[in-house]
Scaffold this motif. Structure first.
Motif, PDB file in Angstrom:
ATOM      1  N   GLU A  13       0.845  -1.206   0.000  1.00 28.84           N
ATOM      2  CA  GLU A  13       0.000   0.000   0.000  1.00 28.84           C
ATOM      3  C   GLU A  13       0.877   1.251   0.000  1.00 28.84           C
TER       4      GLU A  13
ATOM      5  N   THR B 297      -6.623   6.659  -5.525  1.00 28.36           N
ATOM      6  CA  THR B 297      -5.898   6.306  -4.298  1.00 28.36           C
ATOM      7  C   THR B 297      -6.575   6.925  -3.087  1.00 28.36           C
TER       8      THR B 297
ATOM      9  N   SER C 290      -9.750   7.513  -2.764  1.00 26.05           N
ATOM     10  CA  SER C 290     -10.930   6.695  -2.520  1.00 26.05           C
ATOM     11  C   SER C 290     -10.555   5.402  -1.787  1.00 26.05           C
ATOM     12  N   GLU C 291      -9.478   4.750  -2.234  1.00 26.63           N
ATOM     13  CA  GLU C 291      -9.016   3.528  -1.577  1.00 26.63           C
ATOM     14  C   GLU C 291      -8.570   3.808  -0.143  1.00 26.63           C
TER      15      GLU C 291
ATOM     16  N   HIS D  68     -11.515   4.013   2.046  1.00 24.43           N
ATOM     17  CA  HIS D  68     -12.062   2.671   2.251  1.00 24.43           C
ATOM     18  C   HIS D  68     -11.224   1.900   3.284  1.00 24.43           C
TER      19      HIS D  68
END
Length: 192
Positions: free
Chosen positions: A30, A97, A99-100, A103
């Motif tokens: 990540e 990214t 948005s991720e 999440h």
């Protein structure tokens, strides 16, 4: 010309890199993804600045004064810049990214420090906002330069002032590009 936008963008990118580095709970893959996206952000800035710098240099090197004035008058219609401005505003990789990240943060609530994730998200949002401001700024400069050039004639004192202002603007952009590269290098040295 106020280059505070560049300073704000550098500082935001630097903070995001530092936060990614400090978030030990982000898996290595990540973190690499975030570094890659931010690297692409630097690259997009560099390509856009290079395009503007090159266009200004080509315009200033034009030997025929009538063509040179016409080129200055048409700066605001530079197709390459319009496309770069669009990419600047969309910044699709950073949006994905972000948005991720939101999440992942929601899935980790209670397990890890939410404040660090919130700070990272806020900084990423700041980068997107600053890139939009920077695109607005360059577009506005081109519009103003073009407008002023339509009010003057070749050989006038205003013509010479306009060319000098254009060269000064180009030199400032070159200096900002150098700073961008220096900051990017420092950040990668710290993270890798």
């Amino acid at each position: 010309m106020d280059f505070k936008l560049f300073t704000d963008l550098y500082n935001t990118l630097k903070s995001v890199f530092a936060d990614i580095k400090s978030l030990a709970d982000i898996p290595v893959e990540e973190r690499k993804k975030y570094r890659d996206v931010l690297g692409e952000t630097y690259s997009m800035l560099d390509v856009s600045l290079n395009m503007v710098i090159s266009r200004l240099a080509d315009t200033l090197r034009e030997p025929n004064d009538d063509f040179k004035l016409q080129a200055v008058q048409n700066l605001e219609y530079m197709n390459d810049w319009l496309e770069a401005e669009r990419r600047f505003r969309l910044c699709s990789n950073l949006r994905a990214t972000l948005s991720e990240t939101r999440h992942i943060r929601d899935k980790l609530v209670g397990k890890h420090s939410v404040n660090n994730w919130d700070k990272l998200i806020a900084l990423m949002e700041s980068i997107m906002a600053t890139e939009g401001e920077l695109a607005d700024y360059i577009s506005k400069e081109f519009s103003e330069i073009s407008y002023k050039a339509r009010q003057i004639s070749v050989g006038s004192s205003e013509y010479k002032k306009q060319l000098k202002a254009l060269e000064d603007f180009r030199k400032k952009l070159i200096n900002e590009r150098r700073e961008l590269i220096k900051e990017e290098t420092k950040l990668y040295d710290e993270i890798i």
